[in-house]
Design an enzyme around this catalytic site. Sequence first.
Site, short mmCIF file in Angstrom:
data_model
loop_
_atom_site.label_atom_id
_atom_site.label_comp_id
_atom_site.label_asym_id
_atom_site.label_seq_id
_atom_site.Cartn_x
_atom_site.Cartn_y
_atom_site.Cartn_z
N SER A 112 27.25 43.85 44.31
CA SER A 112 25.85 43.50 44.15
C SER A 112 25.65 42.08 44.68
O SER A 112 26.16 41.12 44.11
CB SER A 112 25.43 43.58 42.67
OG SER A 112 24.10 43.13 42.51
N ASN A 113 24.94 41.98 45.79
CA ASN A 113 24.72 40.69 46.43
C ASN A 113 23.47 40.03 45.84
O ASN A 113 22.45 39.86 46.51
CB ASN A 113 24.58 40.87 47.94
CG ASN A 113 24.58 39.55 48.68
OD1 ASN A 113 24.99 38.53 48.13
ND2 ASN A 113 24.10 39.55 49.90
N HIS A 164 37.25 48.59 30.71
CA HIS A 164 38.37 48.09 29.94
C HIS A 164 39.24 49.20 29.36
O HIS A 164 40.30 48.94 28.78
CB HIS A 164 37.87 47.19 28.80
CG HIS A 164 38.78 46.05 28.51
ND1 HIS A 164 40.12 46.03 28.85
CD2 HIS A 164 38.56 44.85 27.90
CE1 HIS A 164 40.67 44.90 28.48
NE2 HIS A 164 39.75 44.15 27.89
N ASP A 169 42.91 46.17 32.74
CA ASP A 169 43.03 44.98 31.89
C ASP A 169 42.60 43.74 32.67
O ASP A 169 42.40 43.78 33.89
CB ASP A 169 44.46 44.82 31.38
CG ASP A 169 45.49 44.86 32.50
OD1 ASP A 169 45.14 44.49 33.64
OD2 ASP A 169 46.63 45.27 32.23
#
Length: 509
Positions: A413-414, A480, A484
Amino acid sequence: MMLGRYAHNNAALRCATYSLRMLQRPSSSFSQTAPFIYTFKKQTNIVPISSLNHSISHFGCRSFSLSSSRLSSVVQFKLADIGEGIQEVEVKEWYTKVGEHVKQFDKICEVQSDKANVTITSRYDGKILKLYYNVGDTAKVGEPLVDIKLEQGNNIPVETKISSVTPEEPVEVEVLNKTPSVNLLATPAVRRMAKELQISLNDVQGTGKDGRILKEDLLNYKSEASSAKAISTPLKSTPISPPPSPITMKQTPTIKTQPPSTTPVADRNEPIKGIRKAMVKTMTQANTVPHFTYSDEYDMTELVKLRQQLKKQSKDIKISYLPFIIKACSQALNNYSILNAHVDAKCENITYKGSHNIGIAMDTKDGLLVPNIKNVQQLSIMQIANELTRLQQLGKVGKLSTTDLTGGTFSLSNIGAIGGTYAVPVLLLPEVAIGALGKIVRRVVPDEDDDENSSSSSSDDDYCSCRVRSIMTVSWSADHRVIDGATMARFSNELKYLLENPLQLLINQ
């Protein structure tokens, strides 16, 4: 036996004669008998006429088929299944109108699902009798879009719903779409803007490609019309009031104040549909996944210099920083394939994707879309730049296909192109990682050599040398459940090395 066969043939001839007479009768009687279909198989029987000379004659009966749908029929053209589990779409634009003739494969309308825009084409040759939806309405898969009166010679599928129309009955035509003209080239956003400004597109001269009408054309037309109206309005002569008398000047002027308007502004309700409806579903699902965010700062100074050198060597080269970043992500993903993977809905299986289909979040007029560049690992930086330009141009006009919007394995995402340095990106399931790129800012940073050579003693004469560097902040979000923090940090460090040493990036591509 012979008399029985003779009677059978006479009955067949009588039925055939009756069928021919029914074809010549008026339409009122034909409409009563048309629903029944008489079909006879061709038969040839040998019937003896005289037992003396045993001469024979052959009687044949041809097949006849009478059907009202063959002569005059209306087909309900239904919205077919677009795929990807899409159940409803929004009608964005009609390419035809009631009363027009269409041929097979002619464009009928353009619809927008929660993933892409699709152009619907005709399967028949005929005349449009009815449009079931207006522009902006929601159409469901399997429901009729238009009614088409078929021309003679069309083959009608078995499952197509047909309604018979007699020649004397007037056809009730219902006009639902009130667009100015279907031959005008204009995007749905421009047509909506013209409707809000109360401008007829037939009066506007388009300056875009092939005469396409742009938003600037509407604004220019509106300003010209306002100025022409102001010039044509005659100036009213204002009477010259006599100078005030001394007595009037001494009086204290009274200021009339109007009370503020207490009229409440009406609220506006708008249904959530299309791309926004897809965002509701996607973001809600992503919020159920436990994820973390990792941020770091990249020194982009060398990449800024390299891009400036490329622009000086060839003025035709128009390339941003994003193609370099996309290629660097692909090279880093070679060593961290877990980040280029998909997880099923129950998080029981991980699918490691072989292709690096890197998606780029785009802010379009239809909402947030994430098209992806396929097989980045096989493309050069210039090829990535060309593909990125193609996706951006399609996104501006709302023409991104389903292929462009599906199959992504890793996303960026710019957000820095609009503004901002830090962001927490939201996962795009079933992907497991996404990055947010902040804007590149000029910042004064101390030299790292001074920290290594500094002594333990300090005095007032000690100072720190500094340099101005181009710094970009990158934030990573990861699932998650399968990734990790250490893995995300190592991937970020490798990407940082490639971007801070762009020559290494060019050598490995």
